[in-house]
Design an enzyme around this catalytic site. Structure first.
Site, PDB file in Angstrom:
ATOM      1  N   ASP A  59       0.935  -1.312   0.033  1.00 42.83           N
ATOM      2  CA  ASP A  59      -0.126  -0.090  -0.269  1.00 42.83           C
ATOM      3  C   ASP A  59       1.085   1.251   0.120  1.00 42.83           C
ATOM      4  N   ILE A  60       0.768   2.139  -0.940  1.00 43.89           N
ATOM      5  CA  ILE A  60       1.635   3.304  -0.969  1.00 43.89           C
ATOM      6  C   ILE A  60       1.268   4.367   0.218  1.00 43.89           C
ATOM      7  N   GLU A  84      -6.902   5.741  -6.234  1.00 40.48           N
ATOM      8  CA  GLU A  84      -8.239   5.599  -6.490  1.00 40.48           C
ATOM      9  C   GLU A  84      -8.712   6.320  -7.569  1.00 40.48           C
ATOM     10  N   THR A 125      -4.249  14.302 -13.822  1.00 40.19           N
ATOM     11  CA  THR A 125      -5.583  14.076 -14.749  1.00 40.19           C
ATOM     12  C   THR A 125      -5.727  15.627 -15.084  1.00 40.19           C
ATOM     13  N   ASP A 126      -6.511  15.698 -16.353  1.00 39.27           N
ATOM     14  CA  ASP A 126      -6.981  16.783 -16.612  1.00 39.27           C
ATOM     15  C   ASP A 126      -8.181  17.251 -15.945  1.00 39.27           C
ATOM     16  N   GLU A 127      -8.720  16.339 -15.054  1.00 38.94           N
ATOM     17  CA  GLU A 127      -9.795  16.733 -14.251  1.00 38.94           C
ATOM     18  C   GLU A 127      -9.471  17.892 -12.924  1.00 38.94           C
ATOM     19  N   TYR A 153     -12.467  12.863  -6.074  1.00 44.54           N
ATOM     20  CA  TYR A 153     -11.464  12.296  -6.896  1.00 44.54           C
ATOM     21  C   TYR A 153     -10.655  13.401  -7.417  1.00 44.54           C
ATOM     22  N   ALA A 155     -10.376  16.581  -6.680  1.00 49.18           N
ATOM     23  CA  ALA A 155      -9.618  17.227  -5.478  1.00 49.18           C
ATOM     24  C   ALA A 155      -8.548  16.716  -5.058  1.00 49.18           C
ATOM     25  N   LYS A 157      -6.583  14.483  -6.538  1.00 47.76           N
ATOM     26  CA  LYS A 157      -5.726  14.552  -7.481  1.00 47.76           C
ATOM     27  C   LYS A 157      -4.809  15.930  -7.638  1.00 47.76           C
ATOM     28  N   ASN A 182      -9.064  11.594 -20.730  1.00 44.15           N
ATOM     29  CA  ASN A 182      -9.487  10.379 -20.769  1.00 44.15           C
ATOM     30  C   ASN A 182      -8.948   9.324 -21.628  1.00 44.15           C
ATOM     31  N   ARG A 217     -15.899  14.360 -23.544  1.00 40.57           N
ATOM     32  CA  ARG A 217     -14.527  13.999 -23.040  1.00 40.57           C
ATOM     33  C   ARG A 217     -13.704  13.864 -24.376  1.00 40.57           C
ATOM     34  N   PRO A 277     -23.777  13.416  -9.840  1.00 40.58           N
ATOM     35  CA  PRO A 277     -23.871  14.785  -8.933  1.00 40.58           C
ATOM     36  C   PRO A 277     -22.456  15.608  -9.405  1.00 40.58           C
TER      37      PRO A 277
HETATM   38  P1  NAD Z   1      -7.037   2.184 -12.069  1.00 43.68           P
HETATM   39  O1  NAD Z   1      -8.220   2.194 -11.025  1.00 43.68           O
HETATM   40  O2  NAD Z   1      -7.345   1.217 -13.181  1.00 43.68           O
HETATM   41  O3  NAD Z   1      -5.830   1.364 -11.214  1.00 43.68           O
HETATM   42  C1  NAD Z   1      -5.356   1.918 -10.071  1.00 43.68           C
HETATM   43  C2  NAD Z   1      -4.283   0.958  -9.548  1.00 43.68           C
HETATM   44  O4  NAD Z   1      -3.774   1.239  -8.325  1.00 43.68           O
HETATM   45  C3  NAD Z   1      -4.919  -0.442  -9.374  1.00 43.68           C
HETATM   46  O5  NAD Z   1      -4.105  -1.471  -9.688  1.00 43.68           O
HETATM   47  C4  NAD Z   1      -4.884  -0.394  -7.768  1.00 43.68           C
HETATM   48  O6  NAD Z   1      -4.834  -1.742  -7.196  1.00 43.68           O
HETATM   49  C5  NAD Z   1      -3.769   0.474  -7.399  1.00 43.68           C
HETATM   50  N1  NAD Z   1      -3.879   1.068  -5.892  1.00 43.68           N
HETATM   51  C6  NAD Z   1      -5.045   1.542  -5.601  1.00 43.68           C
HETATM   52  N2  NAD Z   1      -4.776   2.098  -4.393  1.00 43.68           N
HETATM   53  C7  NAD Z   1      -3.323   1.647  -3.803  1.00 43.68           C
HETATM   54  C8  NAD Z   1      -2.608   2.071  -2.776  1.00 43.68           C
HETATM   55  N3  NAD Z   1      -3.159   2.723  -1.815  1.00 43.68           N
HETATM   56  N4  NAD Z   1      -1.322   1.422  -2.826  1.00 43.68           N
HETATM   57  C9  NAD Z   1      -0.943   0.749  -3.940  1.00 43.68           C
HETATM   58  N5  NAD Z   1      -1.632   0.623  -5.191  1.00 43.68           N
HETATM   59  C10 NAD Z   1      -2.909   0.966  -5.079  1.00 43.68           C
HETATM   60  O7  NAD Z   1      -6.544   3.489 -12.443  1.00 43.68           O
HETATM   61  P2  NAD Z   1      -6.174   4.058 -14.069  1.00 43.68           P
HETATM   62  O8  NAD Z   1      -7.240   4.262 -14.806  1.00 43.68           O
HETATM   63  O9  NAD Z   1      -5.063   3.097 -14.431  1.00 43.68           O
HETATM   64  O10 NAD Z   1      -5.397   5.159 -13.631  1.00 43.68           O
HETATM   65  C11 NAD Z   1      -4.124   5.290 -13.160  1.00 43.68           C
HETATM   66  C12 NAD Z   1      -3.402   6.831 -12.865  1.00 43.68           C
HETATM   67  O11 NAD Z   1      -3.737   7.434 -13.982  1.00 43.68           O
HETATM   68  C13 NAD Z   1      -4.306   7.259 -11.716  1.00 43.68           C
HETATM   69  O12 NAD Z   1      -3.466   7.955 -10.956  1.00 43.68           O
HETATM   70  C14 NAD Z   1      -5.188   8.303 -12.501  1.00 43.68           C
HETATM   71  O13 NAD Z   1      -5.563   9.332 -11.414  1.00 43.68           O
HETATM   72  C15 NAD Z   1      -4.507   8.704 -13.720  1.00 43.68           C
HETATM   73  N6  NAD Z   1      -5.300   9.022 -14.796  1.00 43.68           N
HETATM   74  C16 NAD Z   1      -6.252   8.324 -15.331  1.00 43.68           C
HETATM   75  C17 NAD Z   1      -6.911   8.581 -16.575  1.00 43.68           C
HETATM   76  C18 NAD Z   1      -7.982   7.688 -17.226  1.00 43.68           C
HETATM   77  O14 NAD Z   1      -8.504   7.849 -18.158  1.00 43.68           O
HETATM   78  N7  NAD Z   1      -8.024   6.435 -16.719  1.00 43.68           N
HETATM   79  C19 NAD Z   1      -6.607   9.530 -17.475  1.00 43.68           C
HETATM   80  C20 NAD Z   1      -5.758  10.352 -16.683  1.00 43.68           C
HETATM   81  C21 NAD Z   1      -4.995  10.240 -15.648  1.00 43.68           C
HETATM   82  O1  DAU Z   2     -10.134  12.907 -17.762  1.00 41.17           O
HETATM   83  C1  DAU Z   2      -9.199  11.678 -17.284  1.00 41.17           C
HETATM   84  C2  DAU Z   2     -10.299  10.966 -16.215  1.00 41.17           C
HETATM   85  O2  DAU Z   2     -11.005  10.205 -17.065  1.00 41.17           O
HETATM   86  C3  DAU Z   2      -9.347  10.157 -15.016  1.00 41.17           C
HETATM   87  O3  DAU Z   2      -8.608  11.244 -14.295  1.00 41.17           O
HETATM   88  C4  DAU Z   2     -10.419   9.279 -14.447  1.00 41.17           C
HETATM   89  O4  DAU Z   2      -9.493   8.486 -13.601  1.00 41.17           O
HETATM   90  C5  DAU Z   2     -11.144   8.448 -15.258  1.00 41.17           C
HETATM   91  O5  DAU Z   2     -12.000   7.763 -14.800  1.00 41.17           O
HETATM   92  C6  DAU Z   2     -12.010   9.438 -16.219  1.00 41.17           C
HETATM   93  O6  DAU Z   2     -12.877  10.267 -15.589  1.00 41.17           O
HETATM   94  P1  DAU Z   2     -14.276  10.109 -16.220  1.00 41.17           P
HETATM   95  O7  DAU Z   2     -15.468  10.471 -15.060  1.00 41.17           O
HETATM   96  O8  DAU Z   2     -14.432  11.040 -17.349  1.00 41.17           O
HETATM   97  O9  DAU Z   2     -14.796   8.829 -16.765  1.00 41.17           O
HETATM   98  P2  DAU Z   2     -16.105   7.789 -16.607  1.00 41.17           P
HETATM   99  O10 DAU Z   2     -15.582   6.643 -17.422  1.00 41.17           O
HETATM  100  O11 DAU Z   2     -16.179   7.378 -15.293  1.00 41.17           O
HETATM  101  O12 DAU Z   2     -16.845   8.576 -17.299  1.00 41.17           O
HETATM  102  C7  DAU Z   2     -16.784   9.283 -18.615  1.00 41.17           C
HETATM  103  C8  DAU Z   2     -18.279   9.884 -19.057  1.00 41.17           C
HETATM  104  O13 DAU Z   2     -19.330   9.006 -19.250  1.00 41.17           O
HETATM  105  C9  DAU Z   2     -18.507  11.032 -17.967  1.00 41.17           C
HETATM  106  O14 DAU Z   2     -19.278  12.227 -18.553  1.00 41.17           O
HETATM  107  C10 DAU Z   2     -19.787  10.157 -17.475  1.00 41.17           C
HETATM  108  C11 DAU Z   2     -20.290   9.203 -18.279  1.00 41.17           C
HETATM  109  N1  DAU Z   2     -20.635   7.854 -17.849  1.00 41.17           N
HETATM  110  C12 DAU Z   2     -19.914   7.158 -17.286  1.00 41.17           C
HETATM  111  C13 DAU Z   2     -20.366   5.964 -16.585  1.00 41.17           C
HETATM  112  C14 DAU Z   2     -19.551   4.879 -15.943  1.00 41.17           C
HETATM  113  C15 DAU Z   2     -21.956   7.574 -18.289  1.00 41.17           C
HETATM  114  O15 DAU Z   2     -22.566   8.305 -18.803  1.00 41.17           O
HETATM  115  N2  DAU Z   2     -22.299   6.409 -17.649  1.00 41.17           N
HETATM  116  C16 DAU Z   2     -21.816   5.528 -17.070  1.00 41.17           C
HETATM  117  O16 DAU Z   2     -22.144   4.375 -16.818  1.00 41.17           O
END
Ligand code: NAD
Ligand code: DAU
Length: 339
Positions: A59-60, A84, A125-127, A153, A155, A157, A182, A217, A277
């Site tokens: 765990d980090i 997360e 993330t861009d969020e 989330y 906030a 990041k 995304n 997105r 929300p």
């Molecule tokens: P993910 O949820 O698929 O994977 C997260 C990983 O982190 C998992 O393997 C989980 O087991 C591990 N993890 C969670 N809590 C941990 C802890 N306390 N200690 C050690 N390991 C832990 O996430 P992802 O979508 O691959 O995103 C990875 C990173 O990229 C995140 O930091 C996210 O904010 C960022 N990011 C994601 C996206 C996207 O579109 N998915 C876009 C931009 C940035």
């Molecule tokens: O922009 C980068 C981010 O993209 C990352 O930082 C996050 O980790 C990643 O989860 C993602 O966030 P989003 O909230 O944009 O992703 P998500 O896939 O949850 O949702 C994408 C869009 O789709 C969003 O507008 C919500 C909508 N959505 C999502 C789900 C899960 C739906 O309409 N229905 C759904 O069931």
């Protein structure tokens, strides 16, 4: 170079490990992952016996464990993906997001300072920039856009980003940050839009679209993100933020319809459900800085990327069917049961 990659059993971290072991066979990768619901050892199965790869479960946010691992491994660099990552889960349990995303990042940087890590890359993330209005397609997030978060989330990041920049300025830790839009591609956990819609469509289950599906997105194929991080890790400047995105904006409805069309499924599967929300309206990245400084550009367009992604889910049913049969069922019922 020896690199500790945290969160490597997740979606982007897993793709990054595959990418690095194939592009840089001389590097050593140590994956640190807690294996939460989002971490999947099967994502790392193709590399588990690679001579330059090892895995440590932990765990980090566990200071003793992290310090012990860093002092044993003595990494040159750290890439922090562990987080997360799902907005909807952060609305249910913000505290977990603070612990992992903020406290955990701080502990990784403390251990990096103690063990002389030469580069610490924070995957953000861009969020963190909040959202843009739907009627201003001329606006984009640049690295100068003020942080303005909407969800627990984002906030958490943004807090981690500020902490990372403070470790650069105050302690001189070599920190870089990437803020990507995304991602989509293989090994994406089916709680997120694209994989959820693919697996539901394949099973002829309803496709839950939040609100009217108008939110926008900016989609990037995951391997393009991995390449951007690799470039920043090697040549990025200390204390700098790099936006990563490929100017590929689509409404959610347009993405869902495209998936249905490619799978030959009926659009009647779409269900408009109660909105998220605080739902961010539009994300759009201006990637000019990383292009100018590091020569990065995306190489996979959406048409090609979504096709590859759908093919991957068609060819890896056992990967996602196992997820669907576990804790995911309770999650799905809680989030979508009476939505
Ligand atoms: P993910 O949820 O698929 O994977 C997260 C990983 O982190 C998992 O393997 C989980 O087991 C591990 N993890 C969670 N809590 C941990 C802890 N306390 N200690 C050690 N390991 C832990 O996430 P992802 O979508 O691959 O995103 C990875 C990173 O990229 C995140 O930091 C996210 O904010 C960022 N990011 C994601 C996206 C996207 O579109 N998915 C876009 C931009 C940035
Ligand atoms: O922009 C980068 C981010 O993209 C990352 O930082 C996050 O980790 C990643 O989860 C993602 O966030 P989003 O909230 O944009 O992703 P998500 O896939 O949850 O949702 C994408 C869009 O789709 C969003 O507008 C919500 C909508 N959505 C999502 C789900 C899960 C739906 O309409 N229905 C759904 O069931």
């Amino acid at each position: 170079m020896k690199i500790i990659v945290t969160g490597g059993a997740g979606f982007i971290g897993g793709n990054f490990i595959h990418y690095m072991l194939s592009e840089h066979p001389e590097d050593r990768i140590v994956c640190l992952d807690k294996l939460t619901y989002a971490g999947n050892p099967e994502t790392l199965a193709p590399v588990i016996d690679h001579p330059n790869f090892s895995f440590s479960r932990g765990d980090i946010a566990d200071r003793d464990y992290v310090f012990d691992l860093f002092s044993r491994e003595k990494p040159d660099a750290v890439v922090n993906f562990a987080a997360e990552s799902h907005v909807d889960r952060s609305i249910e349990d913000p505290g977990l997001f603070l612990r992992t995303n903020v406290i955990g990042t701080g502990i990784l940087m403390d251990a990096s300072l103690r063990c002389g890590v030469r580069r610490f890359h924070q995957v953000s993330t861009d969020e963190v920039y909040g959202d843009l209005p739907l009627d201003r397609p001329d606006l984009f997030f640049t690295e100068q856009t003020p942080l303005h978060t909407s969800s627990p989330y984002s906030a958490s990041k943004a807090a981690a980003d500020l902490l990372a920049l403070s470790y650069y300025r105050t302690y001189g830790l070599f920190v870089t940050i990437s803020r990507c839009s995304n991602n989509y591609g293989p090994y994406h956990f089916p709680e997120k839009l694209i994989p959820l819609m693919i697996v539901n469509a394949l099973r002829d289950e309803p496709l839950p679209v939040y609100g009217k599906g108008e939110n926008v997105r900016d989609w990037l194929y995951v391997v393009d993100h991995c390449r951007a991080i690799d470039l920043i890790l090697r040549d990025g400047r200390a204390g700098e933020v790099y936006n990563v995105g490929g100017h590929n904006e689509r409404t959610n409805l347009c993405v869902v319809e495209e998936i249905l069309r490619r799978l030959g499924k009926n659009p009647d599967l779409i269900r408009f459900v109660t909105d998220r929300p605080g739902h961010d309206r539009r994300y759009a990245i201006d990637p000019s800085k990383i292009k100018a400084e590091l020569g990065w550009e995306p190489t996979t367009g959406f048409e090609e990327g979504i096709g590859r992604t759908i093919d991957w889910y068609l060819g890896h049913r056992e990967w996602w069917e196992r997820i669907l049969s576990g804790e995911y069922r309770d999650y799905y019922e809680k989030m979508y049961g009476d939505r």
